[in-house]
Structure formats: structure tokens, C-alpha cells
Design a protein around this motif. Structure first.
Motif, mmCIF file in Angstrom:
data_model
loop_
_atom_site.group_PDB
_atom_site.id
_atom_site.type_symbol
_atom_site.label_atom_id
_atom_site.label_comp_id
_atom_site.label_asym_id
_atom_site.label_seq_id
_atom_site.Cartn_x
_atom_site.Cartn_y
_atom_site.Cartn_z
ATOM 1 N N GLU A 73 10.551 16.329 -33.468
ATOM 2 C CA GLU A 73 9.187 15.872 -33.727
ATOM 3 C C GLU A 73 8.417 15.631 -32.439
ATOM 4 O O GLU A 73 9.000 15.262 -31.411
ATOM 5 C CB GLU A 73 9.197 14.593 -34.589
ATOM 6 N N THR A 74 7.119 15.844 -32.515
ATOM 7 C CA THR A 74 6.208 15.546 -31.412
ATOM 8 C C THR A 74 5.212 14.504 -31.905
ATOM 9 O O THR A 74 4.625 14.674 -32.975
ATOM 10 C CB THR A 74 5.450 16.811 -30.960
ATOM 11 N N ARG A 75 5.086 13.442 -31.132
ATOM 12 C CA ARG A 75 4.183 12.346 -31.514
ATOM 13 C C ARG A 75 3.115 12.134 -30.451
ATOM 14 O O ARG A 75 3.328 12.444 -29.286
ATOM 15 C CB ARG A 75 4.978 11.039 -31.689
ATOM 16 N N VAL A 76 1.998 11.578 -30.885
ATOM 17 C CA VAL A 76 0.928 11.228 -29.950
ATOM 18 C C VAL A 76 0.604 9.744 -30.085
ATOM 19 O O VAL A 76 1.115 9.059 -30.968
ATOM 20 C CB VAL A 76 -0.340 12.077 -30.195
ATOM 21 N N TRP A 77 -0.212 9.275 -29.166
ATOM 22 C CA TRP A 77 -0.576 7.856 -29.104
ATOM 23 C C TRP A 77 -1.996 7.705 -29.635
ATOM 24 O O TRP A 77 -2.914 8.359 -29.130
ATOM 25 C CB TRP A 77 -0.508 7.426 -27.628
ATOM 26 N N LEU A 78 -2.175 6.891 -30.656
ATOM 27 C CA LEU A 78 -3.491 6.762 -31.283
ATOM 28 C C LEU A 78 -4.058 5.356 -31.129
ATOM 29 O O LEU A 78 -3.337 4.372 -31.309
ATOM 30 C CB LEU A 78 -3.397 7.039 -32.788
ATOM 31 N N THR A 79 -5.324 5.279 -30.846
ATOM 32 C CA THR A 79 -6.001 3.972 -30.862
ATOM 33 C C THR A 79 -7.071 3.995 -31.950
ATOM 34 O O THR A 79 -7.554 5.052 -32.351
ATOM 35 C CB THR A 79 -6.667 3.648 -29.502
ATOM 36 N N ARG A 80 -7.397 2.819 -32.410
ATOM 37 C CA ARG A 80 -8.334 2.672 -33.514
ATOM 38 C C ARG A 80 -9.771 2.679 -32.972
ATOM 39 O O ARG A 80 -10.034 2.102 -31.910
ATOM 40 C CB ARG A 80 -8.028 1.354 -34.227
ATOM 41 N N ASP A 81 -10.659 3.313 -33.693
ATOM 42 C CA ASP A 81 -12.067 3.342 -33.301
ATOM 43 C C ASP A 81 -12.652 1.934 -33.386
ATOM 44 O O ASP A 81 -12.462 1.233 -34.389
ATOM 45 C CB ASP A 81 -12.834 4.295 -34.218
ATOM 46 N N ALA A 82 -13.334 1.510 -32.333
ATOM 47 C CA ALA A 82 -13.877 0.141 -32.287
ATOM 48 C C ALA A 82 -14.931 -0.072 -33.365
ATOM 49 O O ALA A 82 -14.973 -1.106 -34.034
ATOM 50 C CB ALA A 82 -14.462 -0.148 -30.910
ATOM 51 N N ALA A 83 -15.762 0.928 -33.570
ATOM 52 C CA ALA A 83 -16.876 0.778 -34.512
ATOM 53 C C ALA A 83 -16.445 0.990 -35.963
ATOM 54 O O ALA A 83 -16.920 0.310 -36.876
ATOM 55 C CB ALA A 83 -17.992 1.763 -34.158
ATOM 56 N N GLU A 84 -15.532 1.937 -36.189
ATOM 57 C CA GLU A 84 -15.104 2.280 -37.550
ATOM 58 C C GLU A 84 -13.568 2.305 -37.574
ATOM 59 O O GLU A 84 -12.953 3.343 -37.328
ATOM 60 C CB GLU A 84 -15.710 3.642 -37.942
ATOM 61 N N PRO A 85 -12.943 1.141 -37.845
ATOM 62 C CA PRO A 85 -11.488 1.000 -37.705
ATOM 63 C C PRO A 85 -10.659 1.949 -38.575
ATOM 64 O O PRO A 85 -9.466 2.092 -38.354
ATOM 65 C CB PRO A 85 -11.238 -0.453 -38.119
ATOM 66 N N ARG A 86 -11.325 2.597 -39.571
ATOM 67 C CA ARG A 86 -10.563 3.560 -40.369
ATOM 68 C C ARG A 86 -10.256 4.811 -39.553
ATOM 69 O O ARG A 86 -9.350 5.566 -39.889
ATOM 70 C CB ARG A 86 -11.345 3.958 -41.618
ATOM 71 N N TYR A 87 -11.017 5.032 -38.492
ATOM 72 C CA TYR A 87 -10.822 6.241 -37.703
ATOM 73 C C TYR A 87 -10.057 5.951 -36.414
ATOM 74 O O TYR A 87 -10.098 4.844 -35.886
ATOM 75 C CB TYR A 87 -12.161 6.924 -37.433
ATOM 76 N N VAL A 88 -9.358 6.969 -35.927
ATOM 77 C CA VAL A 88 -8.463 6.790 -34.789
ATOM 78 C C VAL A 88 -8.680 7.897 -33.768
ATOM 79 O O VAL A 88 -9.213 8.957 -34.096
ATOM 80 C CB VAL A 88 -6.987 6.810 -35.259
ATOM 81 N N HIS A 89 -8.278 7.633 -32.522
ATOM 82 C CA HIS A 89 -8.429 8.612 -31.445
ATOM 83 C C HIS A 89 -7.132 8.761 -30.661
ATOM 84 O O HIS A 89 -6.422 7.787 -30.447
ATOM 85 C CB HIS A 89 -9.537 8.156 -30.483
ATOM 86 N N ARG A 90 -6.850 9.983 -30.219
ATOM 87 C CA ARG A 90 -5.681 10.268 -29.395
ATOM 88 C C ARG A 90 -5.943 9.811 -27.967
ATOM 89 O O ARG A 90 -7.001 10.090 -27.408
ATOM 90 C CB ARG A 90 -5.416 11.771 -29.454
ATOM 91 N N ARG A 91 -4.982 9.100 -27.375
ATOM 92 C CA ARG A 91 -5.140 8.543 -26.037
ATOM 93 C C ARG A 91 -3.872 8.800 -25.215
ATOM 94 O O ARG A 91 -2.798 8.990 -25.807
ATOM 95 C CB ARG A 91 -5.346 7.025 -26.126
ATOM 96 N N PRO A 92 -3.975 8.778 -23.875
ATOM 97 C CA PRO A 92 -2.758 8.892 -23.058
ATOM 98 C C PRO A 92 -1.821 7.714 -23.345
ATOM 99 O O PRO A 92 -2.281 6.602 -23.642
ATOM 100 C CB PRO A 92 -3.272 8.802 -21.614
ATOM 101 N N ILE A 93 -0.519 7.983 -23.263
ATOM 102 C CA ILE A 93 0.464 6.903 -23.433
ATOM 103 C C ILE A 93 0.315 5.963 -22.235
ATOM 104 O O ILE A 93 0.259 6.421 -21.091
ATOM 105 C CB ILE A 93 1.890 7.488 -23.478
#
Lengths: 154, 154, 154, 154
Positions: free
Chosen positions: C109-129
């Protein structure tokens, strides 16, 4: 009394090595059926009604089920869900699952209205059901009764 | 009264978008806990006891649960399962799930003994619980009571 | 290479009408195994490390599995999970499930690191580990290699 | 190339604390989608086709998936399943899940044909796919191509 009917097929992945449905799956079916009733009455998806009424969910605090006959993969079942009480603090629902017209499972559940803690969003609190929601359910029940009366009178 | 205790961790995959356990998972936990009690008393795995007593399973015919406080992913819970009745035709069990010593969930279930139809193995029939099984449960309860009495007396 | 081993029993509820594990369950097992590795290295539960590093999760973006022999309910299996890459943008893990010492399943498996959108917490963004996380994994791998070398040398 | 499309809604119970689908659920969706394709081509439910061809199932021996964008509860998704190979010993299928017309997930799987051991029904053996089954899939693909050609020509 407000009610909704939906039909689903019991899938391979719902069943256990005895070839019949693994009974905890019925509670998943009940949960989805309750959501389907709420979505129809409130006129929006669960995603949207959680946002519209700013709450964390309507979790089950008590539930009960009687399994009268097994269902197995490939069976098409009908789930009739009725809202039997919508009071200040609790929602009570009943589910009847039938297969080929015969009653297979009865489910009963009591739900409450939860809001998310402002300071610690992982935690939730029980709150009165908003009057607007109670009113919409009452109105929907009245409209449904009128339609059913008209159907019977014809 | 015969009882068994096991502990598990609530995993990410057990939880829903509200961050708490999705309640049908509790019935999976109850089911596995009942099996754990049976395996200990009968001294063999479920695979083997189904073969040893030539039956198709011990499905739940009625169940009930009260959810007193939520559990969330990362929580370690203890499940105490007690066999409260083992009569000719039915097994009644109770489960108590606690978190940090506090009661979180209570579960109640009635199970029956099923054998597979000889001509059409997809179908099953309810049968009396074998006397050997009833005797083993009674003996295990007596032994456990003696151990617990000795513990108390010390 | 950083690795963790855990053992579980395949339960009735994991299996399908063919009497073997329903294969999507393996991906639940992989997910829980990855979490177990992370919890051990980071020294806290997933609940806590999501908060400590303020992120939304480490979802799988690609996965693959080979099922070499079936497992069935009652089987005790061992899952060895190895972190084979922890680069700026992705985590790669491998799982090997064995039964009685024989290889049953391989997972990748390959995984990524996600953070939650500040304005709309239902949405997420890929970020560097975070560098701190990469450093901890590297340190844990070094420590484990030292222990394993010592074991081998003895 | 033989294909089938079905649509489903991602339910609350499919999602995890991040609010998105828990990715092992996609493999359940793939499995049900493969069954749906087989049922349409063979003209009977899975219950019936397992009996008609006297076999124990068509388990996955290898699978792979790429998750391009998350789906969350309330999302309506379409799953297009294509049979890309049906040779003597293996079936290869591909699934494409889209949301609002955009590709969300790709799945790939290889399945084999299993029969139950006569002496010990818990065990199974890999067998060639019956010629009748291969012929039916070939015929269905030809018919579908003819319909699609007619649609295009219009």
C-alpha cells in the motif's frame, strides 16, 4: 404514522459461513433505512441535514430485534420503517423486514439528537430535537395520512 | 453463572463519521464474545465444535442493547459475557461492555440450536440443545463458581 | 527496515458463505496493522497522533494484494507489516499474512498525509509528511536494526 | 468487451471518522459488482448459478486499486465493471467508479473457479472454468457489442 419502504438485495458480503445473513448486518440496514426516511421528510441528504441543523447525528441509545426467519444471499427484501414517536428528547422507530410478503425481522430503536462540543469536537452532547424538525415530521405524517386515506377511499 | 471476559481495542474501521463506534459493530463484538465463551467451555474452536456436535450454528433469534456512553477509536474496552440460561431449546446470554471501569453498553441475546437439512444443506432446522452440551455448560458453571468462591474466601 | 508483527484470529463474522474470509476484510486487517506500526513508533494511539500532528489521516492512494491460500474462521494468523519507504510525500508499506508459518497473503500500500481544510472541515488536502515524523520513523528503524543485529550476533 | 454499470449511494455506515469511505468498502463494492455482471450474463442469481454449475465460488486471487479522489457519505457513485479476460483458468475484471462523471477509483481483479472437496466440504480446489460458462460470456459480449454498434450507428 410516517413511514418509508425501500427494497434491497442481500449480498454475498452480508452473509456468514452458515449461508445466511450475519445478523449485525440488519442493524446496518435499519440505520440506512432510518436515514432514508429522514432524507425524504427533510428533503435533503444526511450530509446536508447534519449541516442544515448543525448537529452531530441521531445515534441509537436502545435497540431490539426479533429474527423470525433467516434471509440468505440473493434474497430481495423490503424494509418498512415507521417513525412511531418524535418527542422533545427522543425519536422512536420501527422496522419490518419482509421477504416474499412474509415477515422476516422486526426492529425497534430509540434515537437521540446530538450536537458536537464547541471546544472539543470529538465529544458530543444530547440536545432537544429542534422544533422545526418535529414540525416537519408532523407535517409529513399528516400529508402521508391524507394520501393513504385517499388511496383507501378510491 | 458461567462468564468470560475479553478485552479489545475499538479500531478506526469500527467507527463512523461521528468519530464513535458504528453501533452495529457492537453486535459483531457480542457475537465473537459468545463464541469465545463457547470455545472456552467446550475446549475447542467454533470450527471444531460445529463439526463435533454436527450442527449449523447457534443463531440469535432475539437481541436487545442499551448504549449508555459512546466508545471511540483507540478506546480499550472489556466485554463480560454471561450465560444466564441454557435450557432445552434456547441459550440466553448477556454482555456488559465497560470502558475505564464504567458501563458503556449492555447486550442481551437469545440463541437457538440449528442443524442443517440433510437433503438441502442451504436450509436449517431448530433442534434441542444436545444434553452433552448442556451438561458441559453446567459443569463449567459449577467449576467457575468454586474458583470464585475460593477467591472470595481467601 | 521498520516492522511490526501482530496476531489475530479470523472470526465467524469475517467469513462468507464459502466458509473462508471475505477478502475485503484483509484490507481492514492491513489498515489496522499499519495503525499498530505507527502507534508503536510514535508512542501514542491513533486518536492522539492525529491530534499531536494536527492531520486528518494517512489514507491509502494505491493498494495491491495477492491471496495465496485462503484463511477460514478459527484460523490464527500473523501479520508482519514493514514500512519500506517514508519519503517527503508518501509512505509505502508491505504486509505479509502467514498461517501456521506458511505465507497466505501479501499486501502492498501507498499512503499520503492529509490535513483538513480550515474553512470546510469535510474537505482534506495532501501535505508533505512532517519532518519530525520522518525522523521518528528513521530513528525507530535504526534502533530496531540494532536490536535485530544483536539478536543475530548472539 | 462485456460490461455492466450500476449505481449506489455511499452510506454513513461505509464511512470512517475522516468522513470519507473506508477504502476496504470499495472491495465489497467491486465484489458485488462482479456478481451483478455474472448474474446478468448467466440469467440467474448467484445462489442459483453456484448450484447450476456446482461450484464453491469465484474468489479473487489478486487485486489492485487506485483511489484518485475520495467519496463521502451521501455521494451517488456509478460502478462500471468490465470482464477483460475469461480464459481457461482465470477471469480478469476491471472496475471504474465515478462520481459526478469524474473518475474516483479504479479496481483490477483476477478470479479463479473453485469447487468444493467431495470428502471435506470445508476445503476447495481450483478448476478450469466450464466451457459452457466461457461460451455464455463470449455470446453476451458479442450481443452487447452489436447493441453498442447499433447505438453508435444511429
Amino acid at each position: 404514522m410516517l413511514r418509508n419502504i425501500r427494497t434491497i438485495r442481500i449480498e454475498w458480503c452480508d452473509c456468514d459461513p452458515a449461508g445466511i445473513i450475519f445478523y449485525p448486518r440488519y442493524f446496518e440496514i435499519f440505520d440506512t433505512s432510518t436515514t432514508a426516511l429522514f432524507e425524504r421528510v427533510l428533503g435533503m441528504t444526511k450530509v446536508d441535514y447534519l449541516k442544515a441543523f448543525d448537529f452531530a447525528g441521531h445515534p441509537v441509545v436502545e435497540t431490539r430485534a426479533r429474527f423470525r426467519q433467516p434471509t440468505r444471499f440473493g434474497d430481495d427484501i423490503a424494509i418498512e420503517t415507521r417513525l412511531v414517536e418524535c418527542a422533545q428528547s427522543a425519536l422512536r422507530l420501527e422496522h419490518r423486514i419482509s421477504k416474499g410478503g412474509a415477515l422476516a425481522v422486526e426492529g425497534f430503536e430509540t434515537r437521540v439528537w446530538l450536537t458536537r462540543d464547541a471546544a472539543e469536537p470529538r465529544y458530543v452532547h444530547r440536545r432537544p430535537i429542534p422544533k422545526e424538525v418535529i414540525a416537519r415530521f408532523a407535517q409529513a405524517a399528516t400529508e402521508q395520512a391524507a394520501v393513504e386515506h385517499a388511496d383507501t377511499a378510491t
